[in-house]
Motif scaffolding. Structure first.
Motif, PDB file in Angstrom:
ATOM      1  N   ALA A 136       0.857  -1.193   0.000  1.00 14.47           N
ATOM      2  CA  ALA A 136       0.000   0.000   0.000  1.00 14.47           C
ATOM      3  C   ALA A 136       0.888   1.236   0.000  1.00 14.47           C
ATOM      4  CB  ALA A 136      -0.918  -0.001   1.219  1.00 14.47           C
ATOM      5  N   LEU A 328     -10.894  -4.698   5.715  1.00 12.05           N
ATOM      6  CA  LEU A 328     -11.275  -5.189   4.400  1.00 12.05           C
ATOM      7  C   LEU A 328     -12.404  -4.343   3.804  1.00 12.05           C
ATOM      8  CD1 LEU A 328     -10.684  -7.371   2.320  1.00 12.05           C
ATOM      9  CD2 LEU A 328     -12.383  -8.824   3.447  1.00 12.05           C
ATOM     10  N   ILE A 331     -11.123  -1.148   2.295  1.00  9.74           N
ATOM     11  CA  ILE A 331      -9.981  -1.332   1.408  1.00  9.74           C
ATOM     12  C   ILE A 331      -9.958  -0.326   0.270  1.00  9.74           C
ATOM     13  CG2 ILE A 331     -10.931  -2.934  -0.322  1.00  9.74           C
ATOM     14  CD1 ILE A 331      -7.641  -3.453   1.572  1.00  9.74           C
ATOM     15  N   THR A 336      -6.479   1.445  -4.650  1.00 12.88           N
ATOM     16  CA  THR A 336      -6.891   0.217  -5.334  1.00 12.88           C
ATOM     17  C   THR A 336      -7.607   0.545  -6.637  1.00 12.88           C
ATOM     18  OG1 THR A 336      -8.921   0.219  -4.037  1.00 12.88           O
ATOM     19  CG2 THR A 336      -7.096  -1.091  -3.194  1.00 12.88           C
ATOM     20  N   ASP A 341      -2.918  -2.710  -8.418  1.00 18.65           N
ATOM     21  CA  ASP A 341      -3.432  -2.735  -7.051  1.00 18.65           C
ATOM     22  C   ASP A 341      -4.394  -3.904  -6.857  1.00 18.65           C
ATOM     23  OD1 ASP A 341      -2.058  -0.424  -6.221  1.00 18.65           O
ATOM     24  OD2 ASP A 341      -3.574   0.843  -7.148  1.00 18.65           O
ATOM     25  N   LEU A 345      -3.979  -6.961  -4.175  1.00 24.90           N
ATOM     26  CA  LEU A 345      -5.024  -7.333  -3.228  1.00 24.90           C
ATOM     27  C   LEU A 345      -5.444  -8.787  -3.424  1.00 24.90           C
ATOM     28  CD1 LEU A 345      -7.134  -6.657  -1.053  1.00 24.90           C
ATOM     29  CD2 LEU A 345      -8.622  -5.826  -2.890  1.00 24.90           C
ATOM     30  N   ILE A 380      -0.486 -10.269   5.702  1.00 26.99           N
ATOM     31  CA  ILE A 380      -1.767  -9.854   5.120  1.00 26.99           C
ATOM     32  C   ILE A 380      -2.812  -9.565   6.198  1.00 26.99           C
ATOM     33  CG2 ILE A 380      -3.614 -10.451   3.519  1.00 26.99           C
ATOM     34  CD1 ILE A 380      -0.858  -9.899   2.247  1.00 26.99           C
ATOM     35  N   LEU A 384      -4.560  -5.859   7.264  1.00 28.01           N
ATOM     36  CA  LEU A 384      -6.000  -5.621   7.353  1.00 28.01           C
ATOM     37  C   LEU A 384      -6.395  -5.119   8.738  1.00 28.01           C
ATOM     38  CD1 LEU A 384      -7.430  -8.694   5.387  1.00 28.01           C
ATOM     39  CD2 LEU A 384      -7.290  -6.307   4.633  1.00 28.01           C
TER      40      LEU A 384
END
Length: 478
Positions: A136, A328, A331, A336, A341, A345, A380, A384
Motif C-alpha cells: 500500500a 477489508l 480497502i 486500489t 493494485d 489485493l 496480510i 487488514l
C-alpha cells in the motif's frame, strides 16, 4: 521552500522514531518471553535445538533415532519430530549451539538460540513494515501501525522468544510479498527476479509452507505481465513467465534435494508422520469439512493475539476478526484504482485462503491448528487489522490505543502468571526481574510508537497526497 523542507524532514524523523520504537517493542516483548519461560519447557524447543546440534556434527536428524542432546532440565520428545523440517534455520544456529552443548553449557546454548531467534523476529517485524509500504504505497501510518500490530501479536513474540523455525520462514515470506508487490507496480526487473529466486530458495529451505507463498507470488507476476497497454502485452506475459520459470528453477535446484530426502525416508515430501502422532499423541482424524464447519477450529487457528488469559472467542473476535473485517471493508480507501493494485489485493487474499485450506487439510489428518503455522502469510491479516485501526482519519490514534489496551492487558495477565508460577522440579531457571524490565521497555516503546505514528499525518491531512507514483500513475517508479 525551507519551511516545506523542514516539515518533510520532521515527518521523516517521526517515521524513523516510530519504526525504531516498534523494533524495540518487538525485542522487549520477545526477551520478556525468553526470560520468563523455562528453557526446554516445550519438547518442541528441545527438538529444534537438538536439530541444530546434529547439524553442527555434519548430519541431518532422523525421526526414529530421536534426539541426541541430554540437558539436565526440561522436556525431550520421544522421537526427533523436528527432523522433517528443512535445515536452514538450524544451520544458522549450529555454530553457536554446537560448541556450547559440547562444553555442556545447555542453558547458555538455549539462550543463545533464543537470542538469535529474537534477532530474526525483529527483522521479521521490520520486513512486515517494509512489505506494507510496497503493498500500500504512500500509507506511512498504515505501514508503521502494521508493525505495531505484528510486534504486539502473541504468536510472533512468544515464538520469537523461544526456539522455533516459523519466524525465519515468516521473514522470508514477508520479503517475498514485498518484492512481488513492487514488481507488480513497477515491472519485473532482473534484480527482482534474482531476489525472488534467492528468497524463495531460502524460504523453501526454512519451512515447506513457504511453497504456497512462492507459487502464488510467481503466478501473480505472470498475471501482472498482462497489465498496462495492449501493445506488447503478449511479449510482457512471455517475458514474465520466463523470468518466473528461471526463479522457480533456481528454487528447485536449491531446495528440492531435501524434499526428495523426506520422500525417501517417510514416503511424503513434507516428511510428516501422522500415523505415529495418532498412535502416540492422541491426535484425531477428522473430515476436512467437519473442521471447516467447527467455529472453535477457526478461533484456535487465527488467535494471533491469544495469550490464553481471556476467553478465546472474545479475544479473537475483538483483536482479529472485527478490525480485519473493518480493514477489508475500507480497502477502497487504499490505492486500489489500478489493475496492479487489484492483483496485489487478490494475491494477498488468495495467500490467506490457500494457507487456511492447507492448515485445515493438515489438521484433518491429525495435525494441530496453531496460529504459528499461519505466520508465513501473517503480513496480510496484520495489514487488514492495521487498516481497520487507521482507516478513519478523524479517529486518529484512538482505535489503535484502545486495541492495544485490550491486547496488552491480556499480555500482562499472562506475563504475571508466567513469572509468579512455582516452577516444576527439573525445569530451567527464569529471570523475573530482567523479564519485567524487558516487558516495561516494550510497553513504553509501544506508547512512543503510537504517538510518533500519529504525528505522521497532520490533523485533517491525507496520506494519499504523499503516495509515490509508479508507472501508469503519473510519475517515476520508486
Amino acid at each position: 521552500m525551507r519551511g516545506a523542507h523542514a516539515r518533510g524532514r520532521s515527518r521523516l524523523d517521526w517515521e524513523r522514531l516510530a519504526v525504531l520504537a516498534v523494533l524495540v517493542a518487538t525485542a522487549g516483548f520477545s526477551v520478556s518471553v525468553a526470560l520468563s519461560v523455562p528453557m526446554f519447557a516445550s519438547a518442541d524447543e528441545s527438538a529444534h535445538v537438538d536439530y541444530a546440534y546434529q547439524v553442527w556434527h555434519g548430519r541431518l536428524p532422523t525421526f526414529e533415532e530421536g534426539v541426541q542432546i541430554q540437558p539436565p532440565f526440561g522436556f525431550l520428545p520421544p522421537v526427533q519430530w523436528a527432523s522433517q523440517h528443512p535445515p536452514l534455520f538450524y544451520l544458522i544456529l549450529a555454530p553457536v549451539v554446537g560448541p556450547l552443548i559440547e562444553a555442556d553449557h545447555y542453558l547458555r546454548a538455549g539462550y543463545a538460540a533464543r537470542g538469535i531467534n529474537i534477532a530474526i523476529t525483529v527483522a521479521f517485524v521490520y520486513a512486515v513494515i517494509w512489505a506494507t509500504r510496497k503493498l500500500a504505497p504512500g500509507h506511512r501510518r498504515l505501514a508503521v501501525t502494521t508493525g505495531i500490530v505484528a510486534a504486539s501479536a502473541a504468536w510472533v513474540t512468544r515464538v520469537g522468544g523461544a526456539v522455533y523455525n516459523d519466524i525465519l520462514a515468516a521473514l522470508l515470506s514477508a520479503l517475498l510479498l514485498g518484492v512481488t508487490a513492487r514488481a507488480l507496480r513497477t515491472g519485473l526487473t532482473r534484480r527482482d527476479t534474482a531476489l525472488i529466486a534467492v528468497l524463495g530458495s531460502l524460504g523453501m529451505l526454512s519451512r515447506a509452507s513457504v511453497a504456497v507463498v512462492l507459487a502464488l507470488c510467481l503466478a501473480a507476476l505472470v498475471v501482472g505481465g498482462a497489465l498496462g497497454p495492449s501493445t506488447g502485452r503478449v511479449r510482457r506475459v512471455v517475458r514474465a513467465a520466463i523470468q518466473c520459470l528461471i526463479a522457480g528453477s533456481v528454487v528447485l535446484a536449491a531446495a528440492l534435494w531435501f524434499y526428495l530426502l523426506n520422500l525417501e525416508r517417510t514416503g511424503r515430501l513434507t516428511g510428516g508422520s501422522p500415523e505415529w502422532s495418532q498412535a502416540n499423541m492422541g491426535r484425531v482424524v477428522r473430515p476436512v469439512l467437519e473442521l471447516v464447519g467447527d467455529p472453535g477450529a477457526w478461533f484456535r487457528l487465527v488467535r494471533f493475539f491469544g495469550h490464553g488469559a481471556f476467553p478465546l472467542e472474545l479475544m479473537t473476535t475483538v483483536c482479529v476478526l472485527v478490525p480485519a473485517a473493518v480493514g477489508l471493508a475500507l480497502i477502497r480507501r487504499l490505492r486500489t484504482a489500478t489493475p496492479a493494485d487489484a492483483v496485489v489485493l487478490g494475491v494477498g487474499l488468495l495467500l490467506v485462503a490457500a494457507t487456511l485450506a492447507q492448515q485445515f487439510m493438515y489438521a484433518s489428518s491429525g495435525g494441530q491448528l496453531s496460529p504459528r503455522y499461519l505466520l508465513p502469510v501473517a503480513t496480510i491479516p496484520f495489514v487488514l487489522i492495521a487498516h481497520g485501526l487507521t482507516g478513519f482519519q478523524r479517529a486518529r490514534w484512538l482505535p489503535t490505543a484502545a486495541w492495544l489496551v485490550v491486547v496488552n492487558v491480556q499480555y500482562l495477565d499472562w506475563f504475571r502468571g508466567a513469572i509468579t508460577t512455582v516452577q516444576q522440579p527439573g525445569s530451567g531457571p527464569i529471570y523475573p526481574a530482567a523479564a519485567a524490565a524487558a516487558a516495561g521497555l516494550a510497553l513504553a516503546a509501544v506508547v512512543i510508537a503510537v504517538i510518533a505514528t500519529d504525528r505522521l499525518t497532520p490533523l485533517g491531512g491525507s496520506e494519499k497526497s504523499l503516495a509515490p507514483h509508479g508507472p501508469g500513475h503519473g510519475g517515476r517508479p520508486r
